[in-house]
Design a protein around this motif. Sequence first.
Motif, PDB file in Angstrom:
ATOM      1  N   TYR A  31       0.838  -1.209   0.000  1.00 26.29           N
ATOM      2  CA  TYR A  31       0.000   0.000   0.000  1.00 26.29           C
ATOM      3  C   TYR A  31       0.873   1.260   0.000  1.00 26.29           C
ATOM      4  N   TYR A  34       2.077   1.896  -3.560  1.00 26.12           N
ATOM      5  CA  TYR A  34       0.977   2.399  -4.401  1.00 26.12           C
ATOM      6  C   TYR A  34       0.737   3.890  -4.136  1.00 26.12           C
ATOM      7  N   GLU A 121      -1.968  -6.433  -6.853  1.00 24.03           N
ATOM      8  CA  GLU A 121      -3.332  -6.983  -6.664  1.00 24.03           C
ATOM      9  C   GLU A 121      -3.298  -8.485  -6.372  1.00 24.03           C
ATOM     10  N   ILE A 124      -2.465  -9.015  -2.825  1.00 20.87           N
ATOM     11  CA  ILE A 124      -3.604  -8.802  -1.919  1.00 20.87           C
ATOM     12  C   ILE A 124      -4.481 -10.069  -1.878  1.00 20.87           C
ATOM     13  N   LEU A 148      -6.236  -5.145   7.277  1.00 21.10           N
ATOM     14  CA  LEU A 148      -6.599  -3.940   6.519  1.00 21.10           C
ATOM     15  C   LEU A 148      -6.087  -2.688   7.235  1.00 21.10           C
ATOM     16  N   ARG A 152      -3.574  -0.005   5.663  1.00 24.46           N
ATOM     17  CA  ARG A 152      -3.890   1.430   5.572  1.00 24.46           C
ATOM     18  C   ARG A 152      -2.826   2.283   6.262  1.00 24.46           C
ATOM     19  N   TYR A 238     -15.286   2.937  -5.008  1.00 26.88           N
ATOM     20  CA  TYR A 238     -13.832   2.995  -5.200  1.00 26.88           C
ATOM     21  C   TYR A 238     -13.452   3.887  -6.382  1.00 26.88           C
ATOM     22  N   PHE A 242     -10.694   6.320  -4.455  1.00 25.18           N
ATOM     23  CA  PHE A 242      -9.278   6.158  -4.808  1.00 25.18           C
ATOM     24  C   PHE A 242      -8.800   7.266  -5.758  1.00 25.18           C
ATOM     25  N   TRP A 353     -17.566  -5.554   1.960  1.00 24.63           N
ATOM     26  CA  TRP A 353     -16.854  -6.794   1.596  1.00 24.63           C
ATOM     27  C   TRP A 353     -17.403  -8.002   2.345  1.00 24.63           C
ATOM     28  N   GLN A 376     -14.415  -3.497  -9.801  1.00 22.50           N
ATOM     29  CA  GLN A 376     -13.837  -2.364  -9.059  1.00 22.50           C
ATOM     30  C   GLN A 376     -12.713  -1.722  -9.884  1.00 22.50           C
ATOM     31  N   TRP A 380     -12.392   2.206 -11.372  1.00 16.05           N
ATOM     32  CA  TRP A 380     -11.249   2.907 -10.804  1.00 16.05           C
ATOM     33  C   TRP A 380     -10.235   3.261 -11.906  1.00 16.05           C
TER      34      TRP A 380
HETATM   35  C1  LIG Z   1     -10.187  -3.952   0.777  1.00 15.23           C
HETATM   36  C2  LIG Z   1      -9.941  -2.925  -0.294  1.00 15.23           C
HETATM   37  N1  LIG Z   1      -8.887  -3.390  -1.170  1.00 15.23           N
HETATM   38  C3  LIG Z   1      -8.937  -3.175  -2.484  1.00 15.23           C
HETATM   39  O1  LIG Z   1      -9.865  -2.596  -2.944  1.00 15.23           O
HETATM   40  C4  LIG Z   1      -7.793  -3.676  -3.328  1.00 15.23           C
HETATM   41  N2  LIG Z   1      -8.329  -4.362  -4.483  1.00 15.23           N
HETATM   42  C5  LIG Z   1      -6.987  -2.503  -3.825  1.00 15.23           C
HETATM   43  C6  LIG Z   1      -6.299  -1.734  -2.763  1.00 15.23           C
HETATM   44  C7  LIG Z   1      -5.268  -0.794  -3.350  1.00 15.23           C
HETATM   45  C8  LIG Z   1      -4.845   0.232  -2.363  1.00 15.23           C
HETATM   46  N3  LIG Z   1      -3.492   0.452  -2.460  1.00 15.23           N
HETATM   47  C9  LIG Z   1      -9.585  -1.596   0.341  1.00 15.23           C
HETATM   48  O2  LIG Z   1      -8.404  -1.238   0.392  1.00 15.23           O
HETATM   49  O3  LIG Z   1     -10.547  -0.911   0.782  1.00 15.23           O
END
Ligand SMILES: C[C@H](NC(=O)[C@@H](N)CCCCN)C(=O)O
Length: 447
Positions: A31, A34, A121, A124, A148, A152, A238, A242, A353, A376, A380
């Motif tokens: 994160y 990114y 991705e 994740i 999460l 963050r 999102y 974002f 989610w 998503q 985005w």
């Molecule tokens: C849980 C959700 N995560 C996402 O949406 C990921 N696909 C992408 C997150 C990218 C952030 N650097 C979230 O973060 O709310």
Amino acid sequence: MHSESNSLPPPSPMYRWLVLLFVSLAMFGNYYVYDSLWPVVDLMREQLGFSYQQIGWLSTAYNIAALCVLLIGGYIIDRWGTKKAITFFALVCLAAAALTAVSSRFEVILAGRFLLGIGAEPLIVAATTVLAKWFKGRELSFAFGINLSISRLGTASADWSPNFAGPLYATWQDPLWLATGVACVSVTAAWLYWVTEKRAEGRFQLATPSATEKLDIKSLYKFSASYWYIVALCVVFYATIFPFRSFAIDYFQQAHGVTREAAGLLSSMLPMAAIILTPLFGLWVDRVGRRSIFMLVGTVLMLPLFLAVSYLPPGPLVNLTVPFIGSEMVPLTLVVVIFFLGAAFSLIPAVMWPSVAYIVDGRRMGSAYAMMTMCQQLGWAVVPLVVGLLNDRNSAGPLNPAGYAPAMWLYTALVAVGVYFAFKLWQTENGPNGHGLDRTRMQSPAS
Ligand SMILES: C[C@H](NC(=O)[C@@H](N)CCCCN)C(=O)O
């Protein structure tokens, strides 16, 4: 995935929390990398002459790559196992961070962001699979919440970097080399997770994730209307939050005249709120139900915020302090607006989610989440390009702050669409085809 012998004991708490820590640190780095781009947007515009549309492409390249790789990411994870997959994707993120920092050519930076989408991705998805493997039947929701929150913290740290790494911000490049260093933390954490799980194999019985995260196109037509309303809400939510974050630090600097340090602190209020509130909202919703109402409240809360930030008077300057990071004077209106946006940024993901798990059959959960993530990415991907175009066409900048208003209207329109889908979800869930999403006491999610 290997199947484990039933005679083995369940994983000990120490192993479980160590795995959670290492996987979450891998996500922290992911994160951070990114979000490391957004505090240098103004420097890229000044020093490299990039337009807002080019900045938009740097955001969208990540999503295009993610769309391509998500189709095969689940296959790679299943084929290689999570240990190899997480380490491999963390190494891809490291290479991507270095590629983004190494050259001032737009095409090279674009390639870096594309490569980041390839690594980040699936990392994740693999992290989610690891948590399911180690925490299934135990504290899975709580583990997701912690994961999460730590992720963050990576986002917030990138926002804070103009404060704690101020001298690096003389050029656009040095903060991105710092991000490359943080990506090394991700690789190290991935390797430590590998070592920990290797030691646990043969000693503990680990859950075998079902064929999750693979997109089974044939089964999609069977999803209910409620599922598609949640997906639609996910897309617009999102596609708003974002891209807003991508341009926010530059926007606060140019349109509201605050320093980069103050803009970074303001922007970091979004992930900071989420770090604290997401697990709390999760616990609250688990207790009271009312999931579709919470999603509706979250979107309605967002509706006036982008117009408020454009048209309300700035109000008096107030002191915004983040302990150990910094303290800046910022307009009160921005603080209030970002606080409410942070509340929505915590509430909606915390409810949205997990809601999928309540309305989709357990056997199709992987397809359901994969489909939701791909949709998503589509929304985005498009919005930053449109925002870049709107900013450039309207000559947005410090001499023309009103040029940012069309983008704010776009965010507002997207949120209005979100309110519509949240309302349709609430209506459906309170009719004969509801899944009990709003009930206080519910059965456990489909498994
Ligand atoms: C849980 C959700 N995560 C996402 O949406 C990921 N696909 C992408 C997150 C990218 C952030 N650097 C979230 O973060 O709310």
